[in-house]
Design a protein around this motif. Structure first.
Motif, mmCIF file in Angstrom:
data_model
loop_
_atom_site.group_PDB
_atom_site.id
_atom_site.type_symbol
_atom_site.label_atom_id
_atom_site.label_comp_id
_atom_site.label_asym_id
_atom_site.label_seq_id
_atom_site.Cartn_x
_atom_site.Cartn_y
_atom_site.Cartn_z
ATOM 1 N N GLY A 1 -16.750 1.171 -7.414
ATOM 2 C CA GLY A 1 -16.234 1.581 -5.585
ATOM 3 C C GLY A 1 -16.385 2.826 -5.650
ATOM 4 N N PRO A 2 -14.924 2.725 -5.956
ATOM 5 C CA PRO A 2 -14.880 4.529 -5.749
ATOM 6 C C PRO A 2 -15.341 5.340 -5.787
ATOM 7 N N VAL A 3 -16.464 5.538 -6.997
ATOM 8 C CA VAL A 3 -17.335 6.691 -7.215
ATOM 9 C C VAL A 3 -18.376 6.513 -6.114
ATOM 10 N N ILE A 4 -18.875 5.559 -5.643
ATOM 11 C CA ILE A 4 -19.431 5.497 -4.958
ATOM 12 C C ILE A 4 -19.352 5.628 -3.627
ATOM 13 N N GLU A 5 -18.202 5.476 -2.698
ATOM 14 C CA GLU A 5 -17.204 6.020 -2.040
ATOM 15 C C GLU A 5 -17.553 7.499 -1.562
ATOM 16 N N LYS A 6 -16.780 7.645 -2.676
ATOM 17 C CA LYS A 6 -16.544 9.280 -2.715
ATOM 18 C C LYS A 6 -18.451 10.054 -2.950
ATOM 19 N N MET A 7 -18.998 9.248 -3.223
ATOM 20 C CA MET A 7 -20.517 9.801 -3.215
ATOM 21 C C MET A 7 -21.211 10.231 -1.228
ATOM 22 N N ALA A 8 -21.252 8.714 -1.095
ATOM 23 C CA ALA A 8 -21.388 7.909 0.302
ATOM 24 C C ALA A 8 -19.952 9.166 1.199
ATOM 25 N N ALA A 9 -19.557 9.062 0.687
ATOM 26 C CA ALA A 9 -18.727 9.876 2.561
ATOM 27 C C ALA A 9 -19.224 11.518 2.141
ATOM 28 N N ALA A 10 -19.132 11.955 0.687
ATOM 29 C CA ALA A 10 -19.865 13.332 0.970
ATOM 30 C C ALA A 10 -21.603 13.160 1.572
ATOM 31 N N GLU A 11 -22.393 12.805 1.769
ATOM 32 C CA GLU A 11 -23.684 13.101 2.367
ATOM 33 C C GLU A 11 -23.764 11.719 4.116
ATOM 34 N N HIS A 12 -22.426 12.172 4.294
ATOM 35 C CA HIS A 12 -22.240 11.518 5.513
ATOM 36 C C HIS A 12 -22.614 10.149 5.940
ATOM 37 N N LEU A 13 -22.982 9.297 5.138
ATOM 38 C CA LEU A 13 -23.663 7.906 5.199
ATOM 39 C C LEU A 13 -22.538 7.302 4.923
ATOM 40 N N ASP A 14 -22.129 6.588 6.115
ATOM 41 C CA ASP A 14 -20.648 6.164 6.708
ATOM 42 C C ASP A 14 -20.866 4.797 5.768
ATOM 43 N N ALA A 15 -22.401 4.191 6.443
ATOM 44 C CA ALA A 15 -22.521 2.596 6.376
ATOM 45 C C ALA A 15 -22.581 2.435 4.200
ATOM 46 N N HIS A 16 -22.954 3.199 3.769
ATOM 47 C CA HIS A 16 -22.996 3.373 2.694
ATOM 48 C C HIS A 16 -21.986 3.123 2.054
ATOM 49 N N LYS A 17 -20.556 3.738 2.389
ATOM 50 C CA LYS A 17 -19.698 3.716 1.920
ATOM 51 C C LYS A 17 -18.406 2.098 2.598
ATOM 52 N N ASN A 18 -19.126 2.045 3.512
ATOM 53 C CA ASN A 18 -18.543 0.445 3.951
ATOM 54 C C ASN A 18 -19.116 -1.047 3.394
ATOM 55 N N ALA A 19 -20.166 -0.441 2.279
ATOM 56 C CA ALA A 19 -20.786 -1.416 1.944
ATOM 57 C C ALA A 19 -20.117 -1.491 1.052
ATOM 58 N N VAL A 20 -19.312 -0.815 0.601
ATOM 59 C CA VAL A 20 -18.281 -0.522 -0.784
ATOM 60 C C VAL A 20 -16.778 -1.403 -0.682
ATOM 61 N N ALA A 21 -16.572 -0.564 0.963
ATOM 62 C CA ALA A 21 -15.671 -0.632 1.190
ATOM 63 C C ALA A 21 -14.450 -2.209 1.922
ATOM 64 N N LEU A 22 -15.717 -3.024 1.741
ATOM 65 C CA LEU A 22 -15.780 -4.298 2.815
ATOM 66 C C LEU A 22 -15.676 -5.110 0.810
ATOM 67 N N ARG A 23 -16.446 -5.108 -0.007
ATOM 68 C CA ARG A 23 -16.208 -5.637 -1.654
ATOM 69 C C ARG A 23 -15.048 -5.536 -1.897
ATOM 70 N N LEU A 24 -14.532 -4.151 -1.422
ATOM 71 C CA LEU A 24 -13.224 -3.456 -2.818
ATOM 72 C C LEU A 24 -11.832 -4.359 -1.795
ATOM 73 N N LYS A 25 -11.923 -4.384 -0.485
ATOM 74 C CA LYS A 25 -10.999 -5.211 0.540
ATOM 75 C C LYS A 25 -10.394 -6.835 0.305
ATOM 76 N N ASP A 26 -12.078 -7.341 0.273
ATOM 77 C CA ASP A 26 -12.029 -8.672 -0.114
ATOM 78 C C ASP A 26 -11.848 -9.409 -1.482
ATOM 79 N N ILE A 27 -11.803 -7.883 -2.072
ATOM 80 C CA ILE A 27 -11.369 -8.889 -4.050
ATOM 81 C C ILE A 27 -9.972 -8.252 -3.983
ATOM 82 N N GLU A 28 -9.640 -6.834 -3.063
ATOM 83 C CA GLU A 28 -7.341 -6.987 -2.562
ATOM 84 C C GLU A 28 -7.002 -7.889 -2.016
ATOM 85 N N ASP A 29 -7.419 -9.176 -1.301
ATOM 86 C CA ASP A 29 -7.062 -9.765 -0.200
ATOM 87 C C ASP A 29 -7.160 -11.128 -0.842
ATOM 88 N N SER A 30 -8.141 -11.260 -1.607
ATOM 89 C CA SER A 30 -7.840 -12.530 -1.842
ATOM 90 C C SER A 30 -6.765 -12.790 -3.843
#
Length: 429
Positions: free
Chosen positions: A400-429
């Protein structure tokens, strides 16, 4: 044959130039036919069949009775030959199947690829002066092995509205599902657009004259895939003093008899061999039933004498022949250095006609230099490859962090968010 002695490398492209025809007017006429078929369907198909084939056909579909009749018309030896060739082609193409391999690219991330057959394929089989029943085997067998659900075959009728019995026998032998008495541009149009009862297919295969080739390329722009761009048939022979001149002449003529626009090329380091081959050509040509056609093809053909083996290899790789015969004493070593060719035939006892009929390899090959970028027809021609991936919780945490970093560098926020939501869900569970 035109003869060239040690030509400068700058002249090679000109010497090896294929015979060309002006396609501008041809393309316009073919497009007009295709447009009418697309608009009017079967009525246009019937109109052009009468116009170009000289026969009126109300029902283009071949019946079971016609297939049974065809089998009865063939002699047993020819049927046995077709069956033997069919087995060899089947064995070779079945060997091209690959297993699914699942790869864990990183912990918790599994990827794999699956081969899926094209559901509907169309096969065009020429049926004019030389009914190419061998092409039925070369196209239908890999389609069947791949798992294509519908294998549609179109081939031109004769003046009596019938199909050559060997084509029908081969078609039923290898599992063609529908056969139509339909040729030329109208066959390509019917398979590309659908013209009841001819179904629209997803990919069209097979050789044909310049009109068929133009039609295939035009429909491939927006309507249907095709096997490859193609032109007149060709063969190149690499030879040294170990070669048999009569064998070489027979191979050159076997390609020349395909059509007047075929090209044959001999490249050697022996001028004496060229003399002997030309003498053998004269003797063998006089005995051919298609002598006139082969003679015209030889007008497009060349014999080139070069000093070294390295120059011969370089010239072949520049020419990129459809068929290549290596008649040299070290042919296996030479073959390792060939990078541009459709199909290669090794040694004095491997005629090109073996590949055309019965050795097992496919004879539907790229011409006109397309061997630089296209393969001949094979099992992969009839399949698509779909990739799959499965990521576990552990996997998305790792990647996930790899995908987030690459998506942010390409300014594709929705791509980054698709990963961030899943990582938060795991963290909260």
């Amino acid at each position: 044959m035109k003869r060239y002695l040690n030509p400068d490398k700058s002249k090679w492209p000109q010497i090896l130039e294929r015979p060309l025809f002006n396609a501008a007017d041809l393309t316009g006429r073919v497009q007009a036919i295709l447009d009418e078929i697309k608009t009017d369907g079967m009525s246009a198909v019937q109109k052009f069949t009468k116009q170009f084939d000289g026969v009126t056909i109300s029902d283009f579909a071949v019946t079971e009775a016609e297939i049974t009749e065809a089998a009865a018309l063939l002699d047993d030896e020819l049927k046995a030959a077709i069956e033997t060739a069919s087995k060899n082609v089947t064995d070779f193409h079945a060997s091209q199947k690959t297993e699914i391999k699942k790869i864990e690219t990183s912990p918790g991330v599994v990827c794999w690829q699956k081969a899926v057959a094209i559901e509907k394929v169309g096969l065009y089989i020429p049926g004019g002066s030389a009914p190419l029943f061998s092409s039925v085997l070369m196209l239908a067998i890999p389609a069947k092995i791949a798992g294509c659900q519908e294998i549609v075959l179109c081939t031109p009728p004769n003046k009596e509205g019938k199909i050559h019995p060997a084509i029908l026998f081969a078609a039923q032998l290898v599992g063609v599902t529908q056969i139509f008495k339909l040729g030329g541009v109208q066959a390509i149009g019917a398979m590309a657009y659908g013209a009841d009862p001819v179904p629209k297919v997803s990919k069209i295969f097979g050789p044909g004259n310049q009109y068929v080739m133009a039609a295939k390329q035009l429909v491939s722009i927006a309507d249907v895939a095709i096997d490859m761009p193609a032109g007149p048939s060709e063969v190149a022979v690499m030879a040294d003093d170990s070669a048999n001149p009569a064998f070489i002449a027979s191979d050159l003529l076997s390609q020349a008899e395909h059509g007047p626009d075929s090209q044959v090329v001999l490249i050697t380091n022996s001028e004496k061999l060229v003399d002997e081959v030309e003498s053998a050509l004269t003797n063998q040509l006089a005995k051919l039933s298609r002598m006139e056609i082969a003679t015209k093809a030889l007008d497009n053909s060349v014999a080139i004498i070069l000093n070294t083996k390295e120059e011969i290899i370089d010239m072949i790789n520049e020419y990129a022949p459809e068929h290549l015969i290596i008649s040299m004493d070290n042919y296996l070593e030479v073959a390792e250095r060939i990078i541009n060719a459709g199909s290669v035939f090794l040694g004095n006892y491997t005629p090109e006609s073996a590949g055309d009929y019965a050795s097992g390899t496919n004879h539907t090959l790229p011409t006109n230099g397309w061997a630089r970028s296209f393969s001949g027809v094979n099992l992969d021609s009839f399949i698509r490859k779909i990739t799959f991936q499965e990521i576990t919780k552990e996997g998305i945490q790792n990647l996930g962090p790899v995908i987030e970093k690459m998506a942010a560098a390409e300014h594709l926020d929705a791509h980054k968010n698709a990963v961030a939501l899943r990582l938060k869900d795991i963290e909260d569970s």
